[in-house]
Scaffold this active site. Sequence first.
Site, PDB file in Angstrom:
ATOM      1  CB  CYS A 114      -6.854  -5.177   4.319  1.00 55.57           C
ATOM      2  SG  CYS A 114      -8.802  -4.487   4.111  1.00 55.57           S
ATOM      3  CG  HIS A 209      -5.953  -2.503   0.187  1.00 55.28           C
ATOM      4  ND1 HIS A 209      -6.400  -3.964  -0.477  1.00 55.28           N
ATOM      5  CD2 HIS A 209      -7.557  -2.576   1.537  1.00 55.28           C
ATOM      6  CE1 HIS A 209      -7.690  -4.116   0.653  1.00 55.28           C
ATOM      7  NE2 HIS A 209      -7.699  -3.466   1.209  1.00 55.28           N
ATOM      8  CD  GLU A 211      -4.478  -4.382  -2.530  1.00 55.17           C
ATOM      9  OE1 GLU A 211      -5.314  -4.214  -2.329  1.00 55.17           O
ATOM     10  OE2 GLU A 211      -3.308  -4.385  -1.205  1.00 55.17           O
TER      11      GLU A 211
END
Length: 229
Positions: A114, A209, A211
């Site tokens: 990002c 993202h 994660e």
Amino acid sequence: MARPLIGVSTYLESGVRWGVWELEAALLPVGYPRLVQRAGGLAAMLPPDDPSLAAAAVARLDGLVIAGGPDVEPVRYGAEREPRTGPPARERDAWELALIDAALASGVPLLGICRGMQLLNVALGGTLVQHIEGHAEVVGVFGSHTVKPVPGSLYAGVVPEETSVPTYHHQAVDRLGEGLVASAYAADGTVEAVELPSAGGWVLGVQWHPEMGEDLRVVRGLVGAAAGG
């Protein structure tokens, strides 16, 4: 076989509360280190520091992740701040730009997530769009959309099919930095991944993202490259 050591840059925030404390803190959403761990790496947090020390820090790493976070200060890419651009995080900008430069100079595998992708673009002379619609529809809530890989790219070699990704951003790559190529797009044409073929190593930025999702392939690619695979 030893797990490769993957450094992850961190936030630097004031007024953070835990227990009885309210202090300045270097912090990182736990999804980042857990993602590195699940992908087979050891995670090390890299809080903002003197940029002159970045090369020494990167020299001790096998791979580097530049994490998401606040907007890059527009002066970094020669623009004036627009009203919807967030406040600057100058210590992070300076430190992370130095980390990126050190990783590119040394060939340490690099993943920008990002803000990290945007900062990679800025580090190579690119620019950003300071506000786009449709990629952060509810404040504080991750959305999702599909991204389509560019055939033959590094990213397509890791994730060959169109896939849905967790997303939350209001800025995007505009003019690509020197040597960078787009390797994935959203349906609206937003550049969703960039890479640096001229580096001769593993350099990738993703606008979403990972994660916040379950797909480990991007970070497994980083960890594999960091392990020499």
